[in-house]
Design an enzyme around this catalytic site. Structure first.
Site, PDB file in Angstrom:
ATOM      1  N   ALA A 154      41.733  42.373  36.055  1.00  0.00           N
ATOM      2  CA  ALA A 154      40.857  43.546  36.176  1.00  0.00           C
ATOM      3  C   ALA A 154      40.604  43.869  37.642  1.00  0.00           C
ATOM      4  O   ALA A 154      40.643  45.033  38.052  1.00  0.00           O
ATOM      5  CB  ALA A 154      39.545  43.298  35.437  1.00  0.00           C
ATOM      6  N   TYR A 155      40.333  42.837  38.432  1.00  0.00           N
ATOM      7  CA  TYR A 155      40.108  43.048  39.859  1.00  0.00           C
ATOM      8  C   TYR A 155      41.353  43.641  40.514  1.00  0.00           C
ATOM      9  O   TYR A 155      41.267  44.625  41.260  1.00  0.00           O
ATOM     10  CB  TYR A 155      39.737  41.719  40.515  1.00  0.00           C
ATOM     11  CG  TYR A 155      39.389  41.827  41.982  1.00  0.00           C
ATOM     12  CD1 TYR A 155      38.146  42.287  42.386  1.00  0.00           C
ATOM     13  CD2 TYR A 155      40.310  41.472  42.963  1.00  0.00           C
ATOM     14  CE1 TYR A 155      37.815  42.392  43.725  1.00  0.00           C
ATOM     15  CE2 TYR A 155      39.990  41.571  44.305  1.00  0.00           C
ATOM     16  CZ  TYR A 155      38.744  42.034  44.687  1.00  0.00           C
ATOM     17  OH  TYR A 155      38.430  42.145  46.019  1.00  0.00           O
ATOM     18  N   SER A 156      42.512  43.062  40.240  1.00  0.00           N
ATOM     19  CA  SER A 156      43.759  43.548  40.836  1.00  0.00           C
ATOM     20  C   SER A 156      44.034  44.990  40.424  1.00  0.00           C
ATOM     21  O   SER A 156      44.408  45.824  41.260  1.00  0.00           O
ATOM     22  CB  SER A 156      44.922  42.648  40.418  1.00  0.00           C
ATOM     23  OG  SER A 156      44.744  41.324  40.864  1.00  0.00           O
ATOM     24  N   SER A 158      41.868  47.246  39.359  1.00  0.00           N
ATOM     25  CA  SER A 158      40.876  48.167  39.916  1.00  0.00           C
ATOM     26  C   SER A 158      41.171  48.472  41.378  1.00  0.00           C
ATOM     27  O   SER A 158      41.032  49.612  41.832  1.00  0.00           O
ATOM     28  CB  SER A 158      39.464  47.591  39.766  1.00  0.00           C
ATOM     29  OG  SER A 158      39.259  46.450  40.591  1.00  0.00           O
TER      30      SER A 158
END
Length: 248
Positions: A154-156, A158
């Site tokens: 999710a971080y990557s 986003s």
């Protein structure tokens, strides 16, 4: 090192301004002459940050709420008398786990804060910058947005989207005097490390050829240059500060 009066007369909003990179950027902008408004979810930390940075205004809000962002922008514009610079530093990591095990609720929250919230902030800033006929937007992405860290989908995702948004908005405003750029740091030791597993922290360090984490001041220096008048011929661009990790 600071540059005397580089931001004299400028008005800046810094999201995630109560800690980490955002706090350092706000302090440096103020030290170089800017009036600063700090936005952060942590109201208690904002009070301390206001004193530390000399901020003229603080706004406690969740940037994932578009109505809250609109209210905060109205409040900051009233307090500062306008806007010249937006630095979007607010963000969360989400859990360190595989895609197949990633909780849907956690996925949505990371996307809401890191992508949707940044979009709301950029969108709210543009009309004020257009009224000035001048502006700088600096979005904080991540090297994870270019390479895709395992166990951080999710971080990557986003942060990859933040890069795409920055490129799009930069092109939209290219005929104006508003410049829109982003930075892609490798890991920098801030409070965000508290959201990660030690295994993931060790993995990130292993990927950095310089063999160390980045310093907050090193990232801050690049952001402040991009927020200044000197950054006049770069827009929709991605600037690495990754200790040699970036491969493109």
């Amino acid at each position: 090192m600071t540059f005397a009066n580089r931001f004299q007369g400028r008005r800046a909003v810094v999201t995630g301004g109560a800690s980490g990179i955002g706090l350092a950027v706000a302090a440096r902008l103020h030290a170089e002459g800017a009036q600063v408004s700090l936005w952060d979810l942590n109201a208690e930390a904002l009070a301390t940050a206001k004193e530390a940075t000399g901020a003229a205004d603080v706004q406690a809000l969740d940037i994932a709420d578009p109505d809250a962002v609109a209210r905060a922008m109205a409040g900051s514009l009233a307090a500062l008398g306008g806007l010249d610079v937006l630095v979007c530093s607010a963000g969360i990591t989400g859990p360190n786990t595989t895609v197949k095990d990633y909780p849907a609720e956690a996925w949505r929250r990371v996307i809401d804060v890191n992508l949707n919230g940044l979009f709301y902030c950029n969108q709210a800033a543009v009309p004020a910058l257009e009224r000035n006929g001048y502006g700088r937007i600096v979005n904080v992405a991540s090297i994870a947005g270019k390479e895709g860290n395992p166990n951080a989908s999710a971080y990557s995702a986003s942060k990859a989207a933040v890069i795409g948004l920055t490129k799009s908005l930069g092109k939209e405003l290219a005929k104006t005097e508003i410049r829109v750029n982003c930075v892609t740091p490798a890991a920098v030791r801030t409070a965000i490390f508290d959201q990660m597993t030690q295994e993931h922290i060790d993995f990130m360090l292993s990927k950095i050829p310089l063999g160390r984490f980045g310093g907050i001041d090193e990232v801050c220096a690049l952001i402040c240059w991009l927020a200044s008048e000197e950054a006049s011929f770069s827009t929709g661009a991605v600037f690495d500060v990754s200790g040699g990790r970036a491969t493109y």
